[in-house]
Design a protein around this motif. Sequence first.
Motif, PDB file in Angstrom:
ATOM      1  N   SER A  64      22.024  32.865  13.262  1.00 34.64           N
ATOM      2  CA  SER A  64      21.795  34.318  13.263  1.00 34.64           C
ATOM      3  C   SER A  64      21.392  34.806  14.646  1.00 34.64           C
ATOM      4  N   SER A  65      22.028  34.247  15.679  1.00 34.05           N
ATOM      5  CA  SER A  65      21.548  34.465  17.038  1.00 34.05           C
ATOM      6  C   SER A  65      22.687  34.290  18.022  1.00 34.05           C
ATOM      7  N   ALA A  69      18.979  35.049  22.981  1.00 33.76           N
ATOM      8  CA  ALA A  69      17.685  34.673  22.404  1.00 33.76           C
ATOM      9  C   ALA A  69      17.009  33.575  23.216  1.00 33.76           C
ATOM     10  N   ALA A 192      17.799  44.834  10.110  1.00 37.89           N
ATOM     11  CA  ALA A 192      17.831  43.937  11.272  1.00 37.89           C
ATOM     12  C   ALA A 192      16.442  43.707  11.854  1.00 37.89           C
ATOM     13  N   ALA A 196      14.412  40.092  11.633  1.00 38.78           N
ATOM     14  CA  ALA A 196      14.046  39.369  12.854  1.00 38.78           C
ATOM     15  C   ALA A 196      12.541  39.187  12.936  1.00 38.78           C
ATOM     16  N   VAL A 210      15.171  42.952  19.261  1.00 40.21           N
ATOM     17  CA  VAL A 210      16.487  43.190  18.642  1.00 40.21           C
ATOM     18  C   VAL A 210      17.483  43.696  19.677  1.00 40.21           C
ATOM     19  N   SER A 213      17.926  40.805  22.643  1.00 43.81           N
ATOM     20  CA  SER A 213      18.615  39.604  22.178  1.00 43.81           C
ATOM     21  C   SER A 213      20.002  39.892  21.622  1.00 43.81           C
ATOM     22  N   THR A 215      20.857  41.125  18.904  1.00 41.21           N
ATOM     23  CA  THR A 215      20.898  40.635  17.526  1.00 41.21           C
ATOM     24  C   THR A 215      21.990  41.312  16.700  1.00 41.21           C
TER      25      THR A 215
END
Length: 318
Positions: A64-65, A69, A192, A196, A210, A213, A215
């Motif tokens: 999920s990255s 990150a 989101a 996170a 968010v 990164s 995201t």
Amino acid sequence: MAIIALATAGLALALATQIGVVLIQRAFPPQGRMIDVAGARLHVVELGPRDAAGPPIVMLHGASSNLRAMQPLGERIAKTRRVILIDRPGHGWSTRERVEDSTPAIQGRMIVETLTRLGVDRAIVVAHSWAGALALRIALDHPDRVAGLVLLAPVAYPWRGGAGRYNDVISTPLIGPLLAHTITLPLGLLVASSGASGVFAPQPMPDDFVRDSATLLLLRPREFIANARDLVTLKAAVVEQAPRYAEIKAPLSIVSGDVDKTVTTGIHSRLLAATAPQAKLIVLPGVGHMVQYAAPDLVASEIEAMAGRMTRDIMTAQ
């Protein structure tokens, strides 16, 4: 009439998803270059001096990255070391030809091929979470390419339960892609930040995480499906590779938090430290899953200490 209404709603959501993908990709464009390998095209960002002494530092992100990150940690290390950040196949700006290429073994082969194209023979691999299993697999399958491992809250062993019902559904043929191309992005935008934040607990999430990164790249259908597939197939993958961890000869540092609710330290880090021959374990009290944000100085010092020892060994051998 009900069928017509559902079809209309589905088309509207699909259109909204496509517009959202365009806007997200404009907001978070690729930062590095693309490298073609068998079965994938990987996005790579290089930091620091290319001629720095000692082995380069390769950083691999979790589920999920994407590579951003790991970028704050990478920028810290890059003051004195060559750092290579890689979007795993199917994540961030990296693509893969087959969504089925989700296992650490396959992705490890792609990572090693990428390093070869970059002219890197051996590297220290720093990996977080899901990528812990990936780094371990690289060390098993390509031991001559791994100078050392620094694993942050790594997945290493099977665990109770699965990977989450929604990942199972998204990995299902037909219905998974249908959902990913309609409702995933609109719903994801709503959750989101809270999602996170939960991964950071009990530490607070940095205010701009968010955004910084990227995201939201995860919400694109092709990446959401790839991420789900990675998670659904991971348990079987670690069942296969875990009996071999005693074969790993590279020095291994593990940094984990004792209240990690995402990857349980007792199941993964402690057992790995007791199995791998050259393992060192640091368990941080009161720290959750994002150890590189909770204790950046400590994590950076572990990487630098390993790199420093190897640099001295190389100079002594010369």
